[in-house]
Design a protein around this motif. Sequence first.
Motif, PDB file in Angstrom:
ATOM      1  N   THR A  25      45.300  32.940   5.174  1.00  0.00           N
ATOM      2  CA  THR A  25      46.489  33.791   5.001  1.00  0.00           C
ATOM      3  C   THR A  25      46.727  34.212   3.549  1.00  0.00           C
ATOM      4  O   THR A  25      47.713  34.880   3.265  1.00  0.00           O
ATOM      5  N   ASN A  26      45.821  33.815   2.625  1.00  0.00           N
ATOM      6  CA  ASN A  26      45.928  34.366   1.267  1.00  0.00           C
ATOM      7  C   ASN A  26      45.555  35.851   1.285  1.00  0.00           C
ATOM      8  O   ASN A  26      44.586  36.233   1.928  1.00  0.00           O
ATOM      9  N   ALA A  27      46.287  36.648   0.529  1.00  0.00           N
ATOM     10  CA  ALA A  27      45.903  38.047   0.343  1.00  0.00           C
ATOM     11  C   ALA A  27      44.791  38.096  -0.702  1.00  0.00           C
ATOM     12  O   ALA A  27      44.841  37.407  -1.718  1.00  0.00           O
ATOM     13  N   VAL A  28      43.742  38.864  -0.409  1.00  0.00           N
ATOM     14  CA  VAL A  28      42.553  38.862  -1.254  1.00  0.00           C
ATOM     15  C   VAL A  28      42.164  40.290  -1.605  1.00  0.00           C
ATOM     16  O   VAL A  28      42.197  41.184  -0.755  1.00  0.00           O
ATOM     17  N   GLU A  29      41.838  40.533  -2.877  1.00  0.00           N
ATOM     18  CA  GLU A  29      41.339  41.837  -3.326  1.00  0.00           C
ATOM     19  C   GLU A  29      39.812  41.786  -3.420  1.00  0.00           C
ATOM     20  O   GLU A  29      39.241  40.715  -3.675  1.00  0.00           O
ATOM     21  N   VAL A  30      39.172  42.927  -3.294  1.00  0.00           N
ATOM     22  CA  VAL A  30      37.720  42.982  -3.512  1.00  0.00           C
ATOM     23  C   VAL A  30      37.406  42.320  -4.849  1.00  0.00           C
ATOM     24  O   VAL A  30      38.073  42.587  -5.851  1.00  0.00           O
ATOM     25  N   GLY A  31      36.410  41.456  -4.879  1.00  0.00           N
ATOM     26  CA  GLY A  31      35.991  40.841  -6.136  1.00  0.00           C
ATOM     27  C   GLY A  31      36.707  39.554  -6.459  1.00  0.00           C
ATOM     28  O   GLY A  31      36.306  38.814  -7.367  1.00  0.00           O
ATOM     29  N   ASP A  32      37.770  39.211  -5.705  1.00  0.00           N
ATOM     30  CA  ASP A  32      38.441  37.927  -5.934  1.00  0.00           C
ATOM     31  C   ASP A  32      37.483  36.790  -5.584  1.00  0.00           C
ATOM     32  O   ASP A  32      36.712  36.885  -4.633  1.00  0.00           O
ATOM     33  N   PRO A  33      37.531  35.694  -6.322  1.00  0.00           N
ATOM     34  CA  PRO A  33      36.653  34.559  -5.992  1.00  0.00           C
ATOM     35  C   PRO A  33      37.092  33.902  -4.688  1.00  0.00           C
ATOM     36  O   PRO A  33      38.293  33.709  -4.470  1.00  0.00           O
ATOM     37  N   LEU A  34      36.109  33.604  -3.808  1.00  0.00           N
ATOM     38  CA  LEU A  34      36.426  32.880  -2.577  1.00  0.00           C
ATOM     39  C   LEU A  34      36.140  31.389  -2.773  1.00  0.00           C
ATOM     40  O   LEU A  34      36.995  30.550  -2.543  1.00  0.00           O
ATOM     41  N   TYR A  35      34.942  31.085  -3.230  1.00  0.00           N
ATOM     42  CA  TYR A  35      34.625  29.678  -3.524  1.00  0.00           C
ATOM     43  C   TYR A  35      33.473  29.633  -4.523  1.00  0.00           C
ATOM     44  O   TYR A  35      32.717  30.597  -4.663  1.00  0.00           O
ATOM     45  N   THR A  36      33.373  28.508  -5.223  1.00  0.00           N
ATOM     46  CA  THR A  36      32.305  28.322  -6.189  1.00  0.00           C
ATOM     47  C   THR A  36      31.425  27.158  -5.746  1.00  0.00           C
ATOM     48  O   THR A  36      31.934  26.107  -5.355  1.00  0.00           O
ATOM     49  N   ILE A  37      30.132  27.383  -5.763  1.00  0.00           N
ATOM     50  CA  ILE A  37      29.189  26.307  -5.435  1.00  0.00           C
ATOM     51  C   ILE A  37      28.752  25.657  -6.737  1.00  0.00           C
ATOM     52  O   ILE A  37      28.372  26.353  -7.686  1.00  0.00           O
TER      53      ILE A  37
END
Lengths: 494, 494
Positions: free
Chosen positions: A448-460
């Motif tokens: 339910t977070n609002a996300v913009e193109v290029g926003d980080p989703l997760y880091t490995i």
Amino acid sequence: MELEATAIDIGTSRPLVLLNTTDADELGAHPLDRVRIRWNGETVTGIVKRTDELVEPGTVGVTEPLHAVHGAVDVKLAGTPRSVRYVRKKLDDVELEPHELGRIVQDIHEHRLSDVELGAYVSGIYANGLSLEETKHLTEAMSAVGQQLSWDAPVVADKHSIGGIAGNCVTPIMVAIVAAAGLTMPKTSSRAVTSPAGTADVMEVLCDVEFSLAEIEEIVTETNGCLVWGGGVDLSPVDDEIIRAENPLSIDPPGQLMASVLSKKRSAGSTHVVIDVPYGEGAKVESLVAARELADDFKRVGDHLEMDVCCAITHGTDPIGRGVGPALEARDVLAVLEGDEDAPESLRLKSLRLSELLLEHCGVDASAAEILESGKALERFRDIVAAQGGDPGVCADDLEPGAHSTTIRADRTGLASRVDNRQLCDLARRAGAPLDSRAGLVIHQTATNAVEVGDPLYTIHAETQSKLEEAEALADRLEPIRVRSKADALVERR
Amino acid sequence: MELEATAIDIGTSRPLVLLNTTDADELGAHPLDRVRIRWNGETVTGIVKRTDELVEPGTVGVTEPLHAVHGAVDVKLAGTPRSVRYVRKKLDDVELEPHELGRIVQDIHEHRLSDVELGAYVSGIYANGLSLEETKHLTEAMSAVGQQLSWDAPVVADKHSIGGIAGNCVTPIMVAIVAAAGLTMPKTSSRAVTSPAGTADVMEVLCDVEFSLAEIEEIVTETNGCLVWGGGVDLSPVDDEIIRAENPLSIDPPGQLMASVLSKKRSAGSTHVVIDVPYGEGAKVESLVAARELADDFKRVGDHLEMDVCCAITHGTDPIGRGVGPALEARDVLAVLEGDEDAPESLRLKSLRLSELLLEHCGVDASAAEILESGKALERFRDIVAAQGGDPGVCADDLEPGAHSTTIRADRTGLASRVDNRQLCDLARRAGAPLDSRAGLVIHQTATNAVEVGDPLYTIHAETQSKLEEAEALADRLEPIRVRSKADALVERR
């Protein structure tokens, strides 16, 4: 039949008896049959393996649990253990008597069941379930074959979280709060089996976790709490064997789950237990109805065992905390205890709520929030780390994640609509967790977070470049955090 | 992970992959997990075994089915075979699709299931059963992975007896009669698994029983019939694997039983089949109701498969014939065929009735009794024995039982009230059958016979004195033929 016994290693911890095919035929011994070996006035039983190569005719090979057997021995065909009859009875959907469950547990404990029989046992429990009475007796039997801890305190607090949620490392924070409130909380935890980090793996980043019963008693006497690996003390030793059979089948029947959890609590001497039951799509418990049912059953079995059990049904769709992997989760834990304002709020809030519940359940009038905010919980956590041989001065900032990293970013604007715990766990494992303690994930979005193109989703994070590449390759195929644009009316087209 | 592959023998015919614990941990491979090995552009899958001793770190040991793998290989964690999901589906009591049953059979055939998973498969079938549709598809799948026989004759006769009855060697007599009547009857039989003699063991006393498909076709072309060992040709190869898992659990679920029996008949090219279903206390089928149900289901599955199946429900409490054990049963068979007036009447009558049924079922207007009494059946039997490399001149009197013997006698006067087939089988095996072909029992009484003190109940024959003593010791503890005096109103007091 008179044979010459010899020790043999075929990479098993089970009591196997290797017979040359000629001798086996002579004896009428088929694969998975049992034979009784008499030597020196003693008798042992093992499961038959037939071989043309590994032992000569006239010789019998015995694996490690039977290595005491040697020299001239008498080998006879033995019957099937009685517990196999009870396994069949469960497959027939007939309720088992206490002594029958006890016999099954004893035979599993002594490695007397073959893998086929163990598979049938977990299948029977899965297909036909266990009544509350059966669950209670199974719990008692599983606890009885284990070691026992005992405490002078009239109230001994404990908790358990049903697994399957990434992160969710509430235990160290809860133990710190509850121990600081003056309660005894001797917590044993598991290492990861199929997850990227068990609580024991997380604590091992900070201090030792393998202790004897006597050492645990010492740590708890000094600090009110401990955070140790349960496998170091055999509180419910058949549990590992049962899990070994359940895992390949991906089954975890509720009755067996309750017996496994509560037998350990019973052996640990716990009197008041909070069970965290996360539910949701992808979690072990998928619906609220099922969560309520499991929670009620847990309480009922607890009543039978004279153990005060209370359950917290929690959200199981999103990960709890930000880190996934031993060091990354330890960093979250310390950040919450240190009162860092960037600490993951979901972990802080869930730990607080469960601690409040446990304190109230134990009849202690103390505020979990006050203990956490005053720094008393951090202080107590450091005492425990010190008692377990770690550095009490450790801070969240000291814990560096694996140096090789990639951040996965949103390729569209929209809403983070679905977070898949299993995929996140698979990714963290592929990156090296739990063995590479600094490997894993940092999750930047929740559902339910609002996300913009290029926003980080997760880091490995990984400790080596090659593991990072393996995880990246897997990430290409998965979509653990799905972003849905407003235009997406369909979930999937198939 | 790059490892060096090496062949290893740990007495198994399954595709196992031995990893040093260090490498297994690095890979995240638990016991019973699978790994995929790539070498030379090929890929194979095996089940993981972890070991500290048998292979060094950096090395991977592969068992016999994988012995082609060698040199530098790439080892990766592999998923669970899809069929495990279908096994779980069956445990959930959901009907399986044809392709799902096919996948299970294929994976069992390729030894891709671990013992735990195989145990779960037979448990699921046992606990939740198979529908007729499922049984039909399972039969087709089991037959499809096997070798096939085909015949020019439009009608190909066959029979099967549900096991568990001592003696009951009707098959050679039936084949002799039916082949003499001009029908094609290419009979494959099993060796003993848990019984004292399979039909193949009995025939092996008189001639060879292991032949290739081409040889079988030659024998049948010459004589209309054959009496060979089914294990020599793989008509339904997964059956052995399934039996290996069912045996230790002592389960034999009807759907699986029908699929096992009918898949072999289908692969053998049979068109008309009589199934002998003995029922009674101690038999596999215990009641007349259950026997009727099984018989009706057999016919229905046969219909689905376009195979004409007819069932004979028979008495299963008493042994059929007098001998129990390979040579002792062969002697009974020959005595019946020779028309010896001392031949066991129960064997003669049952063979005749089943033969009549099979002839009628095949639409052949011939009298089984006439064929037997005229000596035509004996003549045809001798032709088959000769075609299978045996001595066609053999007579019942040539077959001497084991020289070491004891006769057990009645210790009271009364009625032989209960004959326990299982105990008789256990005794015959203890005396050395089937491996010692002349060992076994001769039974002198059947149920409801009036018996005087001192009358012989049964005689144990063994080839060695020590085996005889072992069987005598067991006989002391058992009571396979119980004599009830008129005063015994109670069956048992417990």
